[in-house]
Design a protein around this motif. Sequence first.
Motif, mmCIF file in Angstrom:
data_model
loop_
_atom_site.group_PDB
_atom_site.id
_atom_site.type_symbol
_atom_site.label_atom_id
_atom_site.label_comp_id
_atom_site.label_asym_id
_atom_site.label_seq_id
_atom_site.Cartn_x
_atom_site.Cartn_y
_atom_site.Cartn_z
ATOM 1 N N ARG A 19 0.813 -1.215 0.000
ATOM 2 C CA ARG A 19 0.000 0.000 0.000
ATOM 3 C C ARG A 19 0.848 1.268 0.000
ATOM 4 N N HIS A 105 -10.574 9.262 -2.742
ATOM 5 C CA HIS A 105 -9.463 8.298 -2.714
ATOM 6 C C HIS A 105 -8.257 9.073 -2.199
ATOM 7 N N ILE A 107 -4.617 9.726 -0.326
ATOM 8 C CA ILE A 107 -3.262 9.241 -0.066
ATOM 9 C C ILE A 107 -2.663 10.087 1.063
ATOM 10 N N LEU A 128 1.103 6.591 1.375
ATOM 11 C CA LEU A 128 0.331 5.454 1.894
ATOM 12 C C LEU A 128 -1.091 5.521 1.343
ATOM 13 N N PHE A 129 -1.524 4.430 0.707
ATOM 14 C CA PHE A 129 -2.853 4.345 0.104
ATOM 15 C C PHE A 129 -3.774 3.503 0.989
ATOM 16 N N HIS A 130 -5.091 3.686 0.834
ATOM 17 C CA HIS A 130 -6.023 2.856 1.605
ATOM 18 C C HIS A 130 -5.992 1.393 1.135
ATOM 19 N N THR A 131 -5.778 1.165 -0.166
ATOM 20 C CA THR A 131 -5.771 -0.204 -0.685
ATOM 21 C C THR A 131 -4.599 -0.405 -1.648
ATOM 22 N N GLU A 134 -5.454 0.907 -5.174
ATOM 23 C CA GLU A 134 -5.245 2.340 -5.394
ATOM 24 C C GLU A 134 -3.749 2.627 -5.596
ATOM 25 N N ARG B 19 -8.282 -3.093 9.890
ATOM 26 C CA ARG B 19 -8.408 -1.677 9.523
ATOM 27 C C ARG B 19 -9.857 -1.254 9.286
ATOM 28 N N ARG B 85 -17.296 10.194 -2.486
ATOM 29 C CA ARG B 85 -16.668 9.391 -3.532
ATOM 30 C C ARG B 85 -17.732 8.841 -4.475
ATOM 31 N N THR B 96 -15.538 10.255 2.535
ATOM 32 C CA THR B 96 -14.476 10.285 3.535
ATOM 33 C C THR B 96 -14.959 11.037 4.760
ATOM 34 N N VAL B 108 -12.582 6.093 5.168
ATOM 35 C CA VAL B 108 -13.531 5.941 4.060
ATOM 36 C C VAL B 108 -14.758 5.209 4.597
ATOM 37 N N LEU B 128 -13.238 2.220 6.689
ATOM 38 C CA LEU B 128 -11.882 1.731 6.395
ATOM 39 C C LEU B 128 -10.868 2.799 6.784
ATOM 40 N N PHE B 129 -9.906 2.398 7.627
ATOM 41 C CA PHE B 129 -8.861 3.319 8.126
ATOM 42 C C PHE B 129 -7.554 3.044 7.399
ATOM 43 N N HIS B 130 -6.646 4.030 7.395
ATOM 44 C CA HIS B 130 -5.341 3.808 6.772
ATOM 45 C C HIS B 130 -4.495 2.819 7.570
#
Lengths: 162, 162
Positions: A19, A105, A107, A128-131, A134, B19, B85, B96, B108, B128-130
């Motif tokens: 990620r 989305h 970062i 750092l991305f959530h997924t 991405e 997460r 989003r 977000t 998210v 969903l967290f980083h």
Amino acid sequence: MTTTRERSRTATITKPSDREIHVERTFDASRDRVWRAMTDPKQIAQWWGRGNTLVVERLEVERGGHWRFVEQSHSNVHGFEGRYREVTPLERIVCTFEWDGMPGHVIVETMELHDLGDGRTKLVTTSLFHTAEERDGMLNSGMETGMNESYAALDRLLAKPE
Amino acid sequence: MTTTRERSRTATITKPSDREIHVERTFDASRDRVWRAMTDPKQIAQWWGRGNTLVVERLEVERGGHWRFVEQSHSNVHGFEGRYREVTPLERIVCTFEWDGMPGHVIVETMELHDLGDGRTKLVTTSLFHTAEERDGMLNSGMETGMNESYAALDRLLAKPE
């Protein structure tokens, strides 16, 4: 030998996890000079857009502050925005980054400036991305070319007197 | 039997990954009624703040739109904001979520409304967290109590005629 140094000057990109993207790039300028180029709206407008017009709509370089840039080429308008999580002058910025084309989305970018002495500074950026999807989407989007163009424009700005 | 149903009405919280937070909560109202309570600024102001004054500074419920709420209690002011989003009317919102107290820490949220028939609607939210640390920080922040208070206020709003 400046020409040789400039010719070989590309960013080093690695993937510390599925990620993240890690980038290192050295500039021939002092750390305070690079810091100003990264935080002064007039200077950002000269390199961030890689030759395209860049409108700095918002730039509040402090914890909780927001930023928003709009890049205008002859055929396209692209907005980018985010918010500062952490600002340590001359040393470190942590902020979010979001492109209008993929709203929501987000970062997290951690940028650190390292003084290498001899008038050189290394910029180390971890994104750092959530997924993982991405992250891979960013790598496949032409990000590397665009980033190297921006940093080449930053090289040219740093070579000029302020 | 309404009283019994209300008394037992708390949200079900699970952790699908390190997460994420998953929440399910059923409301005694039709899906379009719940949708309006979640997207109309005048209605949001009546439940989101759990009795505290809520100023809806920005609410653009569409892809790319932004939202910002400021909750004011007698002793505190807390800002929250984010960006949409994805918006599928009556069915699904992905946006977000960020609290001013931790700027740049972005969650998210995927919210889905399921029509259960018989005038009941289930709201399913996945956050969903980083990082796992940010997820755990949220769970330890009193989030569950605050959320149940908000949803109880939403129950009361939904019981009234529009």
